[in-house]
Structure formats: C-alpha cells, structure tokens
Design a protein around this motif. Structure first.
Motif, PDB file in Angstrom:
ATOM      1  N   SER A  26      52.092  60.395  71.913  1.00  0.00           N
ATOM      2  CA  SER A  26      53.179  60.458  72.889  1.00  0.00           C
ATOM      3  C   SER A  26      53.692  59.047  73.152  1.00  0.00           C
ATOM      4  CB  SER A  26      52.700  61.106  74.183  1.00  0.00           C
ATOM      5  OG  SER A  26      51.668  60.359  74.736  1.00  0.00           O
ATOM      6  N   PRO A  47      54.772  55.646  74.943  1.00  0.00           N
ATOM      7  CA  PRO A  47      54.171  54.975  76.097  1.00  0.00           C
ATOM      8  C   PRO A  47      55.005  55.187  77.360  1.00  0.00           C
ATOM      9  CG  PRO A  47      55.001  53.365  74.515  1.00  0.00           C
ATOM     10  CD  PRO A  47      55.171  54.711  73.907  1.00  0.00           C
ATOM     11  N   TYR A  48      54.330  55.191  78.495  1.00  0.00           N
ATOM     12  CA  TYR A  48      54.958  55.374  79.805  1.00  0.00           C
ATOM     13  C   TYR A  48      54.983  54.011  80.488  1.00  0.00           C
ATOM     14  CZ  TYR A  48      55.626  57.204  84.537  1.00  0.00           C
ATOM     15  OH  TYR A  48      56.113  57.473  85.792  1.00  0.00           O
ATOM     16  N   LYS A  49      56.176  53.514  80.781  1.00  0.00           N
ATOM     17  CA  LYS A  49      56.318  52.187  81.372  1.00  0.00           C
ATOM     18  C   LYS A  49      57.283  52.238  82.544  1.00  0.00           C
ATOM     19  CE  LYS A  49      53.839  49.817  78.487  1.00  0.00           C
ATOM     20  NZ  LYS A  49      52.659  49.120  78.930  1.00  0.00           N
ATOM     21  N   ILE A  81      62.749  59.517  85.430  1.00  0.00           N
ATOM     22  CA  ILE A  81      62.003  59.158  84.221  1.00  0.00           C
ATOM     23  C   ILE A  81      62.877  59.574  83.044  1.00  0.00           C
ATOM     24  CG2 ILE A  81      59.927  59.545  82.839  1.00  0.00           C
ATOM     25  CD1 ILE A  81      58.518  60.318  85.484  1.00  0.00           C
ATOM     26  N   LEU A 112      63.316  59.454  78.652  1.00  0.00           N
ATOM     27  CA  LEU A 112      62.659  59.265  77.358  1.00  0.00           C
ATOM     28  C   LEU A 112      63.729  58.900  76.364  1.00  0.00           C
ATOM     29  CD1 LEU A 112      60.355  59.519  75.252  1.00  0.00           C
ATOM     30  CD2 LEU A 112      60.955  61.939  75.083  1.00  0.00           C
ATOM     31  N   ARG A 127      60.350  54.356  70.867  1.00  0.00           N
ATOM     32  CA  ARG A 127      60.548  55.407  71.874  1.00  0.00           C
ATOM     33  C   ARG A 127      59.609  55.113  73.040  1.00  0.00           C
ATOM     34  NH1 ARG A 127      63.338  59.783  71.287  1.00  0.00           N
ATOM     35  NH2 ARG A 127      61.914  61.262  72.231  1.00  0.00           N
ATOM     36  N   VAL A 128      60.121  55.256  74.246  1.00  0.00           N
ATOM     37  CA  VAL A 128      59.350  54.944  75.444  1.00  0.00           C
ATOM     38  C   VAL A 128      59.836  55.817  76.594  1.00  0.00           C
ATOM     39  CG1 VAL A 128      60.881  53.050  76.135  1.00  0.00           C
ATOM     40  CG2 VAL A 128      58.512  53.016  76.868  1.00  0.00           C
ATOM     41  N   ARG A 129      58.937  56.099  77.527  1.00  0.00           N
ATOM     42  CA  ARG A 129      59.308  56.768  78.786  1.00  0.00           C
ATOM     43  C   ARG A 129      59.442  55.669  79.833  1.00  0.00           C
ATOM     44  NH1 ARG A 129      58.989  62.138  78.534  1.00  0.00           N
ATOM     45  NH2 ARG A 129      57.570  63.028  77.022  1.00  0.00           N
ATOM     46  N   LEU A 130      60.613  55.611  80.463  1.00  0.00           N
ATOM     47  CA  LEU A 130      60.851  54.609  81.505  1.00  0.00           C
ATOM     48  C   LEU A 130      60.977  55.288  82.856  1.00  0.00           C
ATOM     49  CD1 LEU A 130      63.500  52.125  80.035  1.00  0.00           C
ATOM     50  CD2 LEU A 130      61.029  51.866  80.199  1.00  0.00           C
ATOM     51  N   HIS A 131      60.325  54.690  83.837  1.00  0.00           N
ATOM     52  CA  HIS A 131      60.315  55.210  85.205  1.00  0.00           C
ATOM     53  C   HIS A 131      60.990  54.172  86.096  1.00  0.00           C
ATOM     54  CE1 HIS A 131      57.662  57.023  88.641  1.00  0.00           C
ATOM     55  NE2 HIS A 131      58.890  56.794  89.040  1.00  0.00           N
ATOM     56  N   TRP A 186      59.850  46.097  72.348  1.00  0.00           N
ATOM     57  CA  TRP A 186      60.122  47.534  72.407  1.00  0.00           C
ATOM     58  C   TRP A 186      61.310  47.948  71.541  1.00  0.00           C
ATOM     59  CZ3 TRP A 186      56.280  50.116  74.428  1.00  0.00           C
ATOM     60  CH2 TRP A 186      55.452  49.469  75.340  1.00  0.00           C
TER      61      TRP A 186
END
Length: 144
Positions: free
Chosen positions: A35, A37-39, A105, A107, A55-59, A51
C-alpha cells in the motif's frame, strides 16, 4: 559412445529445486501490492523530490479559498498543514463534506511541472463534519 547415468539422488534434487522456484514465482505474483505510504502533507511538501513519481496518501486540511471546480470531474485545491502546502489535482466525484478547511486524505502521484510540485489524485476522502461529534449535553441511556 558411452551412456552416462545421472548420479543417484540427483533427479529428486532437481525436481525439488524446480518446485521451489515455481512456488517462489507464484508467491511473488499473488502477493498483494504494497500500500502507498501515508504521510502528512507538510512532510512531503518540505522535501518533495524523494517522492517524485511515487504514489502516496497525503493527509491535511483544504486551504480556504483554493477550491476550483475545473470540470464536472476535475477539481483543484490546496492541502495544507503546519504552514506547508501542496496543490492537488483530483479527478472524480467529491464527497458531500468536501469544503474549505475540511480535513482530507488524498491518494495520488507526486509530480513536478515547471518547478512546481503537485499531486495528481485519484482518491479523495474527507472527515465527517461535526454533526457526528459527541455532544456532552445529550444523554445516552446506554451509559447511564
């Protein structure tokens, strides 16, 4: 011409080796993709180069006044946290709770164009509004 017999026990070793290689290949093929990464958005915005293309999850939180609906399914906005921000291009339907200062959030893939870093997002989730937060003035018979 002489016929050479294989050494005793060699055929079972070859068969076991081939079976192990096949098992490893099947396992790699069937294993789920890792999955993204969650950042937090400020972590990536401070150092976006590592980066690039990932692909990244940004919050973060939607910066007030930055939402632009370019087309029915294309939306541009800025996600921010701790004074750092990143521009988001999202293609899709926005949730009902998507608005200025909403916690979100996304993606997507981190990209750079003309010296500017941004995220091409394919998923967008927003936190539910305050109507679901607990109200200390309401009594819950379950806990009395």
């Amino acid at each position: 011409m002489r016929h050479v017999e294989p050494a005793p026990g060699l055929l079972p070793k070859i068969a076991i080796s081939v079976a192990l290689i096949a098992l490893v290949m099947v396992t790699i093929h069937l294993a789920p993709a890792p999955s993204p990464p969650y950042k937090m958005v400020d972590e990536v915005a401070l150092r976006p180069a590592p980066w690039s293309g990932e692909r990244v999850r940004l919050h973060g939180w939607v910066k007030a006044g930055t939402i632009v609906h370019v087309a029915n399914d294309l939306h541009v906005f800025t996600l921010e946290r701790n004074g750092e921000s990143m521009r988001i291009w999202y293609r899709g339907t926005v949730p009902d709770t998507f608005k200025d200062q909403a916690e979100a959030i996304v993606l997507g893939t981190v990209l750079r164009e003309d010296g500017t870093w941004w995220l091409a997002a394919t998923e967008l989730m927003t936190k539910c509004g305050g109507k679901y937060d607990s109200n200390p003035n309401l009594k819950n018979p379950k806990f009395e």
